[in-house]
Design an enzyme around this catalytic site. Structure first.
Site, PDB file in Angstrom:
ATOM      1  N   VAL A   1       0.672  -1.304  -0.034  1.00  0.00           N
ATOM      2  CA  VAL A   1       0.034   0.084  -0.119  1.00  0.00           C
ATOM      3  C   VAL A   1       1.119   1.444  -0.102  1.00  0.00           C
ATOM      4  CG1 VAL A   1      -1.643   1.259   1.494  1.00  0.00           C
ATOM      5  CG2 VAL A   1      -1.822  -0.930   1.257  1.00  0.00           C
ATOM      6  N   ALA A   2       1.666   1.566   0.622  1.00  0.00           N
ATOM      7  CA  ALA A   2       2.249   2.272   1.060  1.00  0.00           C
ATOM      8  C   ALA A   2       3.396   2.956  -0.675  1.00  0.00           C
ATOM      9  CB  ALA A   2       4.522   1.615   1.428  1.00  0.00           C
TER      10      ALA A   2
ATOM     11  N   ASP B   1      -3.367  11.512   2.548  1.00  0.00           N
ATOM     12  CA  ASP B   1      -1.992  12.259   1.262  1.00  0.00           C
ATOM     13  C   ASP B   1      -2.898  13.288   0.726  1.00  0.00           C
ATOM     14  OD1 ASP B   1       0.315  12.575   2.093  1.00  0.00           O
ATOM     15  OD2 ASP B   1       0.864  10.832   1.368  1.00  0.00           O
TER      16      ASP B   1
ATOM     17  N   ASP C   1      -2.660  33.089 -38.749  1.00  0.00           N
ATOM     18  CA  ASP C   1      -3.115  33.874 -39.412  1.00  0.00           C
ATOM     19  C   ASP C   1      -2.873  34.978 -38.975  1.00  0.00           C
ATOM     20  OD1 ASP C   1      -4.501  31.299 -41.134  1.00  0.00           O
ATOM     21  OD2 ASP C   1      -5.967  31.316 -39.670  1.00  0.00           O
TER      22      ASP C   1
ATOM     23  N   GLU D   1       6.961   6.158   4.765  1.00  0.00           N
ATOM     24  CA  GLU D   1       6.181   4.678   5.239  1.00  0.00           C
ATOM     25  C   GLU D   1       6.921   3.423   5.276  1.00  0.00           C
ATOM     26  OE1 GLU D   1       2.568   4.923   2.757  1.00  0.00           O
ATOM     27  OE2 GLU D   1       2.823   6.629   2.456  1.00  0.00           O
TER      28      GLU D   1
HETATM   29  P1  ATP Z   1      -5.460  35.888 -42.957  1.00  0.00           P
HETATM   30  O1  ATP Z   1      -4.765  34.466 -44.121  1.00  0.00           O
HETATM   31  O2  ATP Z   1      -4.366  36.387 -42.350  1.00  0.00           O
HETATM   32  O3  ATP Z   1      -6.912  35.206 -42.311  1.00  0.00           O
HETATM   33  P2  ATP Z   1      -6.467  36.983 -45.342  1.00  0.00           P
HETATM   34  O4  ATP Z   1      -8.171  37.554 -44.827  1.00  0.00           O
HETATM   35  O5  ATP Z   1      -6.036  38.445 -46.123  1.00  0.00           O
HETATM   36  O6  ATP Z   1      -5.593  36.974 -44.322  1.00  0.00           O
HETATM   37  P3  ATP Z   1      -7.764  34.948 -47.322  1.00  0.00           P
HETATM   38  O7  ATP Z   1      -9.369  35.135 -46.394  1.00  0.00           O
HETATM   39  O8  ATP Z   1      -7.428  33.534 -47.529  1.00  0.00           O
HETATM   40  O9  ATP Z   1      -6.774  35.480 -45.264  1.00  0.00           O
HETATM   41  O10 ATP Z   1      -7.795  36.295 -48.204  1.00  0.00           O
HETATM   42  C1  ATP Z   1      -6.466  36.348 -49.227  1.00  0.00           C
HETATM   43  C2  ATP Z   1      -6.770  38.026 -49.886  1.00  0.00           C
HETATM   44  O11 ATP Z   1      -7.873  37.850 -50.635  1.00  0.00           O
HETATM   45  C3  ATP Z   1      -7.188  39.210 -49.161  1.00  0.00           C
HETATM   46  O12 ATP Z   1      -5.814  39.564 -48.698  1.00  0.00           O
HETATM   47  C4  ATP Z   1      -8.221  39.466 -50.356  1.00  0.00           C
HETATM   48  O13 ATP Z   1      -7.018  40.290 -51.165  1.00  0.00           O
HETATM   49  C5  ATP Z   1      -9.106  38.730 -51.072  1.00  0.00           C
HETATM   50  N1  ATP Z   1     -10.506  38.581 -50.146  1.00  0.00           N
HETATM   51  C6  ATP Z   1     -10.679  38.688 -49.467  1.00  0.00           C
HETATM   52  N2  ATP Z   1     -11.880  38.678 -48.895  1.00  0.00           N
HETATM   53  C7  ATP Z   1     -13.045  38.897 -49.617  1.00  0.00           C
HETATM   54  C8  ATP Z   1     -13.689  38.547 -50.653  1.00  0.00           C
HETATM   55  N3  ATP Z   1     -14.471  38.511 -49.798  1.00  0.00           N
HETATM   56  N4  ATP Z   1     -13.827  39.217 -52.108  1.00  0.00           N
HETATM   57  C9  ATP Z   1     -12.970  39.056 -52.921  1.00  0.00           C
HETATM   58  N5  ATP Z   1     -11.903  39.002 -52.344  1.00  0.00           N
HETATM   59  C10 ATP Z   1     -11.223  39.243 -50.675  1.00  0.00           C
END
Ligand code: ATP
Length: 917
Positions: free
Chosen positions: A286-287, A742, A333, A711
């Site tokens: 047990v210890a 304990d 991101d 113990e």
């Molecule tokens: P992260 O990857 O750090 O989140 P981010 O938002 O720029 O950054 P994405 O969402 O992949 O990455 O977008 C990439 C690129 O696409 C953006 O930098 C922008 O130029 C373009 N983009 C983002 N949203 C739209 C949209 N709704 N319509 C058209 N182009 C877009």
């Protein structure tokens, strides 16, 4: 709609849509709020009910059938047959208490992890009273009109009303992982769930978007029916729990071997009766068996998970807690994780000039230009066309705040919301524009092309409106709109545009380019045919400031030797500017773009990864390669993601981190941890918590092990003196320390707060063992040895005071009981000091506050009360072979913790000094 017989969703596939509306007493404008509330009471919540994980009864019984418990049951029986009834009862009682305590710990741990599941609501976009709403998916009712978006799960069995490029991954239902195309038109398809115009709950939209009418919800969906039959949850055991299991087994085996050896020695060497020898050997076993270890570790992990949840990090499995503590690299991101994701368009760049966007409208050289609402194509000012593209090539709605203090509600993405607010500032009437220039088709945004296109009817002619990342858009533009005139796009134009973009990017701003193209009338268009030969219009420049707390979080990571690698879809310059601003990299950092990454060999990439690095304009799929390479050079990688294409990287990473607010369900599904506030700082907080939990487990391991030696020592003394020195600590007293006094302080150590400086150390090695040499040495060669010596001294001292000599020690009666009580009490007082000493590894206990952990203080008070009860209650005196102690002995006891504490403090002080020199 009254309660009607529930039909499978498939039965509505071939029914005209108007009839479906009628049957569900709904319309294209959705249900009213009142009707929806009524239906919610009739049909219940849209949720899959989970069956109890493991029956509580089974869990309860498990704690009484472990190796250790069985040993104690058997020992009780042997004691009974040997005529030691009280001992038998006491052993069983201790076993019972121990089992109940372990059960309570496991139950509390399970409750803590279960409650996390309810903390992550799934949202859906629903039309109620004609208005778009973000709703908790559990409130969806049959007849609701809801939106399905790429990356999100379908939350009810539903019939499609409209769909754009919708592909649904039905693998949860069919096992088929290739996504199925879904359209409004009915085709039966092959096999079950194959109707083209019906989507099913539990499946995921892989791409495109759609609107649908909910037919069945909750347990009446096809998924609900299947779930009812096959509900089974995985019970994942973490590597730490596995290691501990293994450790416990090994120690138990060793304990049994020692027990057998002592049993034989007691019979043949000391000539003890068999039953008595057995009970004696039992004390040794047990210890040594660390019985409370596993449930305490599980609870400690679960409590860590709970604390992480409070800091906005939900982990799905206990095992992630320990991996977090080992993390050496975070691939993050940028947008929304490092930055606030609150986009504001603050500049517009057009070939004709730059505009500063202010509260009221566009300011150009001090002049305010309010956008004109001109709809006739060709007569538009460039700026108005840019605002038109902004609102029409846009799927986001922004709801004005209800109260002045609140923020506007965004249904969609912040980038698109910024464009809507831009148009509002220009006083553009979006609904009127939408009605006048209706949308015919859409090529949704994806992070591969980094653009989005809509085809609008303008003056009865189709025109493609395109917005997206500048580099890609410029590559497919051939003409430029300059002061209302379209002319060929020259190299000089390109350079001018890129130079403007560079200037903004260097200030950390991000640009989004706009373009258009007049098309020939057609019923449908193909994306590749449309997205070429565009006319470039201009750039909208957005600010997305870093999160204020990010600076401290980044500094913490660097102090903790954790690298941060930004992996973003944004442009190289913007990425670098932000990375430098928040201190992730210096301005010497190399930026690798997605295109460069594609052309890099694995060896190149590995070499590049040893230096400061930023990845920009990468597609989410490329993250997978970055994560894999990092792992191949021995890094433990946490990686963030939010989109469908992030899933492989999230799965591959040691800790996949999905965004809870903006992330898709696919990403959340693939991740190990979900951030409820999308904030990078929460990852760092979780890592700190992960490190804390691990070090806490080491702390109570040290605590539990250190009483083994004191113990066991009395039994060794007894054996090797051939019984000349009567047992200084009886079996019942060993049980008292091991299973009674304990436990509570050990539990308190598991809940210890982060030790100061825990994030000033490098991550622990992946191969490091929980029970390392340092702990063993400290437990046996230091804490344990001191306690063994002090308790032996206590035992002999009491004998001496009672007039017994070394050669002639008390073997029974009051004096013997008093001497053993002294051994027990000394061990307990050494354990009090140990509980306090174990609280920190390097810091002073006085710095963290000697009373700051109430569980430990409570545990110590309990220990002392139990000891007093054992000494002074006559019934317990008989069972535990105890007796009251005198003033002098109490003085000895009370004095013990002070030097023990001070010696440790001195050692810790020396440790700290050594590391700063
Ligand atoms: P992260 O990857 O750090 O989140 P981010 O938002 O720029 O950054 P994405 O969402 O992949 O990455 O977008 C990439 C690129 O696409 C953006 O930098 C922008 O130029 C373009 N983009 C983002 N949203 C739209 C949209 N709704 N319509 C058209 N182009 C877009």
């Amino acid at each position: 709609m009254g309660q009607q017989k529930i039909k499978a969703a498939g039965e509505y596939a071939n029914v005209p849509i108007e009839q479906v509306y009628q049957q569900f007493k709904t319309s294209a404008a959705g249900l009213s709020h009142q009707e929806a509330a009524k239906r919610l009471t009739t049909y219940g919540q849209n949720a899959i009910q989970r069956s109890q994980r493991q029956s509580q009864f089974k869990l309860f019984i498990k704690n009484f059938t472990s190796l250790m418990a069985i040993l104690l049951w058997v020992s009780g029986i042997i004691a009974l047959f040997a005529g030691m009834l009280e001992l038998a009862i006491a052993i069983w009682a201790v076993n019972l208490i121990n089992g109940i305590f372990s059960f309570w710990q496991e139950h509390a741990a399970q409750k803590a992890t279960d409650s996390l599941r309810q903390m992550l609501p799934a949202y859906t976009q629903v039309l109620r009273d004609g208005q778009q709403q973000r709703l908790d998916a559990v409130d969806l009712v049959p007849g609701d009109i809801f939106t399905i978006q790429a990356g999100n799960s379908v939350c009810a069995d539903a019939r499609l009303i409209s769909a754009t490029g919708l592909q649904v991954d039905e693998s949860a239902l069919t096992g088929e992982s290739v996504p199925e195309s879904k359209t409004v038109a009915y085709r039966p398809g092959d096999g079950k769930f194959a109707e083209t115009n019906i989507v099913y709950a539990g499946t995921m939209a892989a791409s495109g978007n759609a609107q649908a009418i909910a037919l069945n919800t909750g347990m009446t969906t096809e998924f609900g029916q299947i779930a009812q039959l096959t509900q089974n949850q995985r019970d994942n055991v973490s590597p730490l729990q596995k290691e501990l299991n293994h450790l416990t087994q090994q120690i138990s085996l060793l304990a049994i071997l020692i027990g057998v050896l002592f049993f034989l020695l007691a019979i043949f060497f000391v000539h003890y009766p068999i039953a008595k020898s057995f009970i004696f050997a039992l004390g040794m076993i047990v210890a040594f068996i660390p019985e409370g270890l596993l449930p305490t570790v599980t609870l400690s992990l679960a409590q860590g998970v709970q604390r992480m949840a409070k800091k906005h990090a939900l982990v799905k499995e206990l095992s992630s807690v320990e991996t977090l503590g080992e993390t050496t690299v975070i691939c993050s991101d940028k947008t929304g994780t490092l930055t606030q994701n609150q986009m504001t368009v603050n500049h517009i760049w057009l070939p004709s000039g730059e505009y500063k966007v202010t509260g009221q409208g566009y300011v150009n050289n001090g002049q305010i230009n309010i956008g004109q609402q001109a709809y006739t194509f060709g007569q538009l000012h460039d700026l108005d066309l840019l605002s038109q593209i902004s609102v029409l090539n846009n799927n986001t709605t922004v709801k004005a705040p209800e109260n002045s203090g609140q923020q506007a509600k965004i249904l969609g993405t912040p980038t698109e919301a910024a464009l809507i607010i831009l148009a509002e500032k220009a006083q553009l009437d979006r609904p009127a524009l939408q009605a006048k220039l209706p949308r015919q088709q859409e090529f949704p945004f994806d992070s591969e092309r980094k653009r989005m296109t809509t085809i609008q009817t303008v003056d009865q002619q189709p025109v493609a409106y395109v917005k997206g990342a500048l580099d890609g858009l410029l590559a497919i533009s051939t003409t430029i709109l300059d002061n209302g005139q379209v002319r060929p796009l020259t190299d000089q134009d390109r350079q001018q545009i890129l130079a403007a973009d560079k200037r903004y990017a260097a200030a950390g701003l991000r640009s989004l380019a706009m373009a258009y193209r007049q098309l020939q009338p057609q019923t449908t268009w193909v994306q590749a045919d449309v997205e070429q030969q565009l006319t470039f219009v201009g750039l909208t420049i957005m600010a997305d400031p870093p999160r204020p707390e990010i600076y401290a979080a980044v500094a913490k990571c660097h102090a903790a030797n954790i690298r941060i690698i930004m992996v973003t879809g944004d442009s190289a310059l913007t990425a670098k500017s932000i990375a430098c601003k928040i201190g992730i990299t210096s301005d010497q950092a190399r930026v690798v773009t997605g295109d460069e990454l594609t052309n890099m060999t694995d060896a190149d990439l590995k070499a590049a990864l040893s230096d400061e690095l930023i990845f920009a304009r990468v597609a989410p799929e490329q993250k997978y390669r970055v994560v894999t390479m990092l792992q191949s050079i021995g890094e433990i990688v946490a990686s963030t993601g939010d989109g469908v294409n992030d899933a492989p990287a999230l799965k591959k990473a040691d800790i996949g981190v999905a965004m809870g607010m903006t992330g898709t369900d696919v990403a959340k599904d693939a991740a190990d941890m979900i951030l409820t506030d999308d904030n990078f700082a929460s990852i760092v907080a979780a890592i700190e918590e992960g490190r804390t939990v691990y070090s806490n487990i080491q702390k109570f391991l040290l605590y539990i092990l250190n009483s083994n030696l004191p113990e066991a020592a009395p039994s060794v003394v007894f054996l090797f003196s051939r019984g000349l020195v009567p047992l200084p600590l009886t079996v019942m007293q060993i049980l008292t320390v091991d299973l009674g006094t304990d436990m509570l302080p050990a539990l308190g150590l598991g809940a210890e707060k982060s030790e100061p400086g825990i994030m000033a150390q490098p991550p622990r090695s992946h191969n490091a063992h929980l029970l390392n040499r340092r702990i063993l040495l400290k437990a046996f060669g230091w804490y344990g040895l001191i306690a063994a010596i002090l308790s032996t001294i206590g035992y002999f001292l009491t004998n001496r005071v009672n007039g017994w000599t070394m050669a002639n020690l008390a073997t029974g009666g009051f004096d013997y009981r008093q001497a053993t009580t002294m051994t027990l009490a000394t061990i307990i007082f050494c354990q009090i000091a140990a509980a306090l000493n174990c609280r920190t590894q390097r810091s002073s206990v006085f710095r963290i506050g000697i009373f700051s952990n109430r569980k430990i203080i409570g545990g110590i008070i309990f220990e002392v009360l139990l000891l007093l009860a054992l000494m002074y209650l006559p019934e317990l005196q008989i069972i535990f072979n105890t007796a009251p102690l005198r003033g002098g002995e109490w003085l000895y006891l009370l004095a013990i913790p002070i030097p023990l504490l001070l010696i440790e403090e001195a050692r810790k002080y020396w440790l700290r000094r050594r590391s700063t020199h």
